[in-house]
Design an enzyme around this catalytic site. Sequence first.
Site, PDB file in Angstrom:
ATOM      1  N   GLY A 207       0.836  -1.185   0.000  1.00 34.71           N
ATOM      2  CA  GLY A 207       0.000   0.000   0.000  1.00 34.71           C
ATOM      3  C   GLY A 207       0.864   1.224   0.000  1.00 34.71           C
TER       4      GLY A 207
ATOM      5  N   GLY B  39       0.556   5.721   0.468  1.00 36.08           N
ATOM      6  CA  GLY B  39      -0.296   6.858   0.799  1.00 36.08           C
ATOM      7  C   GLY B  39       0.547   8.059   1.123  1.00 36.08           C
ATOM      8  N   GLY B  40      -0.131   9.126   1.501  1.00 34.90           N
ATOM      9  CA  GLY B  40       0.574  10.358   1.777  1.00 34.90           C
ATOM     10  C   GLY B  40       1.555  10.220   2.926  1.00 34.90           C
TER      11      GLY B  40
ATOM     12  N   ASP C 206      -9.654   6.615  15.795  1.00 34.86           N
ATOM     13  CA  ASP C 206      -9.725   6.522  14.341  1.00 34.86           C
ATOM     14  C   ASP C 206     -10.231   5.144  13.905  1.00 34.86           C
ATOM     15  OD1 ASP C 206      -9.581   7.576  11.838  1.00 34.86           O
ATOM     16  OD2 ASP C 206      -7.424   7.276  11.595  1.00 34.86           O
TER      17      ASP C 206
ATOM     18  N   LYS D 295       5.838  -0.794   7.594  1.00 33.06           N
ATOM     19  CA  LYS D 295       5.353   0.535   7.221  1.00 33.06           C
ATOM     20  C   LYS D 295       6.528   1.495   7.243  1.00 33.06           C
ATOM     21  CE  LYS D 295       2.005   3.705   9.270  1.00 33.06           C
ATOM     22  NZ  LYS D 295       0.791   3.666  10.087  1.00 33.06           N
TER      23      LYS D 295
END
Length: 912
Positions: free
Chosen positions: A589, A591-592, A710, A609
Amino acid sequence: MGREGFVPLLLLLAAVAVASLAAAAEAATATSGDAAAIADLVKSLSLGGGGGDACDVVGIKCDSSGRVTGINLADKGLSGTLPASLSTLIALQSLQLQGNELTGAVPSLAGMDSLSVLALDDNKFSSLPDDFLKGLTSLTDLSMDHIPSLKAWNVPDALIDCAMLQNFSASNASIVGTLPAVLGNLTSLRQLRLSYNNLTGGLPAELSGMDALENLQLNGQQTLKLSGPLDVLASVKSLKVVWLQSNAFTGQIPDFSGLQLVDFDVRDNQLTGLVPVSLTQIPTLNRVVLSNNYLQGPKGNFTKNVSTKDVDAGNSYCSDDLGPCNPLVTTLLEVASGFGYPIKLAQSWVKSQPCDTNWFGVSCANGDVVSISLNNQSLTGMISPAFANLTKLERLSLANNNLSGVIPDALTLLPNLKYLDVSNNSLTGQVPGFKSSVKVLATGNRFGESGGDSGGGSSSSGSSSSSKSGGAPNSRSNAGMIIGILLAVILLVVCLGLFVHHRRKKNVDKFSPVSTKSPSAESEMMKIQVVGTNGNSYGSASAVPSELYSHVSSDSTNIANIFDSHGMQLPMNVLLNATNNFDENCILGRGGFGVVYKGTLNGKLVAVKRCDSGTMGTKGLQEFMAEIDVLRKVRHRHLVALLGYSTHGNERLLVYEFMSGGTLREHLCDLQQSGYTPLNWTQRMTIALDVARGIEYLHGLAQETFIHRDLKPSNILLDQDLRAKVSDFGLVKLAKDTDKSMMTRVAGTFGYLAPEYATTGKVTTKVDVYAYGVILMEMITGRKVLDDSLPEDETHLVTIFRRNMLDKEKFRKFVDPTLELSAEAWNSLLEVADLARHCTAREPHQRPDMCHCVNRLSSLVDQWKPSNIIDDDEGGTSEIGLHQQLEKWRCDDFTISDSDTFSTFSMSRKYH
Ligand SMILES: *[C@@H]1O[C@H](CO)[C@@H](O)[C@H](O)[C@H]1NC(C)=O
Ligand SMILES: *[C@@H]1O[C@H](CO)[C@@H](O)[C@H](O)[C@H]1NC(C)=O
Ligand SMILES: *[C@@H]1O[C@H](CO)[C@@H](O)[C@H](O)[C@H]1NC(C)=O
Ligand SMILES: *[C@@H]1O[C@H](CO)[C@@H](O)[C@H](O)[C@H]1NC(C)=O
Ligand SMILES: *[C@@H]1O[C@H](CO)[C@@H](O)[C@H](O)[C@H]1NC(C)=O
Ligand SMILES: *[C@@H]1O[C@H](CO)[C@@H](O)[C@H](O)[C@H]1NC(C)=O
Ligand SMILES: *[C@@H]1O[C@H](CO)[C@@H](O)[C@H](O)[C@H]1NC(C)=O
Ligand SMILES: *[C@@H]1O[C@H](CO)[C@@H](O)[C@H](O)[C@H]1NC(C)=O
């Protein structure tokens, strides 16, 4: 040219012609006034050949009307003094007297408004007139170097009259005092040379107004020298040559990017801090001299003609080559950066090893910093959040300084901190919520005042520290801010929508870019999810127990040995190997906020990550630390386990257990893309219960109360058996008390934000309950929380869900059509729907606790499960004995064999 312009032009030409005829008639006869002045000059300088007309004197130039316009007596070996009548030569444009032996006072030149060039260099004048430079409105070139015989003088404020000045050179000319602010009004000045004088004080902020300044030479001041910071120079964009050597300038080399510097010399000053990378990248730079300062950190990697000797000599770089400093040094330099790199630290905090050499105020144990004591050091600036990566720090004393800004929340993450003394500073904001085991001394500050002036000194603003886990309420949030935040959220949702859409087009959306975090500072950091690929044979049914990291294994290749026993810190090269040097093909994955790679660590699959250091910033670091900190403390079979982390230079890496089943989001609403078959009701219930248990644990079963903040389907990861784990603890907040609310900056994802939280920032565990309710609604309906394609009042799932529940028939149609429900299942669905409705109640106190959700759901799971076993089309044996399995999983203690360290597969096998 138009007609109208033509006639006046003719007239003008005629006038000029007449004038030149007249001039010719009268040529070279000085007007009587000018003649007298020149006669004085001839006499006092003993110039030869007086007698005739003044305009005939060697070096004197007259215009056609007999006015003296030029005197050029350069390098004539003249002696004597200048007559006072000189100033009557009001047509004089150029006065060049350099290279003589002239003595005495320079007479007043006030009001010579034609004078454009004045050169007095290399003479022996004794003084300048009081009205020096007054009214010299046409002056473009003033040079008066090498007149050390002059009585000490200040650059007069009358300089402001010289608005046309382009060159001002007065080196070695007895100037004393400070640089006047009026320099800033000289917008035509291109060269300012005031070297070898006796100037003192700092660079006035007004210098930023010097729009044309290319060449600034202030080197070699005597005695007290010029001092203070260089910052203002960064705003003088026209600068090309900067010579400041042999002064007493302090502070950091500013960021000169955007300037076309050619020559930068700051040798022999007291500059501290790092060599800015921006300086090394200025393409025009041809000469750099930095020697004999207190520069720290990595050496500047200059290319081209820059000699390393001039950069290196007499500084305190951490390494002899160009590489980065070791992490401990890097962190301590960031700490020093918060204080603006004070000279005392710069002199002591040198070389590559804080613990081998005696760094002032730093104490070590086992090669790591355990105490920092900088009481009473006149420190200014702020307390850097970088303290938080001194993970072994036990004592921190910064009392009796002048620190401003807030105490960074990140300090609450220091696992070993026992003592913090920040008393008697000017700190603002609130004292964050430290663990009770930390003794905090904080009297004599300005807490409660809004920290508007966060006391600069560093690029990473301390005031942004907000609220990661300490419970420091940023309680000053006012209505305006909230509106701002909400607008930002909405904007972000739109942007994210586009982003997601875009990615989808490219068909790389295996993962979901998620988490809009509202405050704009966080906006660039959309978090990404760890998501597995489909159909992987690697199974994982439970979390890895913490024992794994502390006492395992004689097997040297065992993964447990790679993790250091306390910090779980992994060497970078291990992760490079694990991910095949971050091979593109391993990307799960993106993302920003960074990229997630699939990796193999000691034969086991992991998710790595890799945080994007560029966009990470202080907030990103706090999330990183928060996540590590929380996951270190909380371990539960329904919370994704952190296996380790690594920091190396700017790299921030987190290693998780690999979850092969993807995210709940993919199983609910992104089916087309993910290719998953829809979940049946049993599976959904099991997942709901798993999540509830994970959150229940976070909320209270661990020693402390954590609020996830979240929760959403993309943060719920599934394993091969479709058992769920909650992930992404970057926004987790530590609550002091289960029930008390805390003020925080709103962070989370739009659609899942509880109303009271979104509007006031008040956060309690009920914020998670609300989000959980929303997730239940998504599981019941298979719809996304926000659907922009619907009319405005129906975009939010919670609204329409509640509306549809009022009408049983409507509701039946509203439920996910892929669900095939028995009567019994339908009843259980209605109960879950009711629970979802309660969870999303407007008032937090009307929402149930998470343990209530667990109870309700587990009773439902018990009720209907047997009838579903047979119908199961997926998951096969994994569904058998679900109840038994759940029962067994209630007990947290299991042991694992050495050979199978974190093969969760083998653990799950034990339950069958
Ligand atoms: C200053 O000027 C004097 C006289 O011209 C000269 O002898 C001396 O070397 C100069 N000093 C500097 C530092 O240039
Ligand atoms: C200023 O000095 C530079 C270099 O000494 C020279 O080239 C330039 O012509 C001077 N400018 C003026 C207006 O005299
Ligand atoms: C000089 O500059 C300052 C601001 O830089 C301005 O306020 C002031 O009016 C200027 N003075 C003149 C005479 O232009
Ligand atoms: C420079 O100025 C200081 C006072 O500001 C004075 O004490 C010192 O003697 C001066 N030095 C020189 C070389 O003129
Ligand atoms: C490097 O220096 C040489 C000689 O001083 C000069 O000719 C050349 O232009 C310089 N290179 C750059 C990139 O400035
Ligand atoms: C220094 O800069 C050059 C050119 O930009 C680059 O090739 C080199 O890798 C850099 N060296 C280090 C140690 O960063
Ligand atoms: C702090 O330092 C100053 C000067 O260095 C000294 O006079 C003062 O006594 C010190 N105060 C404390 C509390 O140590
Ligand atoms: C320490 O924290 C700062 C942020 O405050 C971060 O920029 C820096 O990279 C960290 N340093 C290390 C060595 O981890």
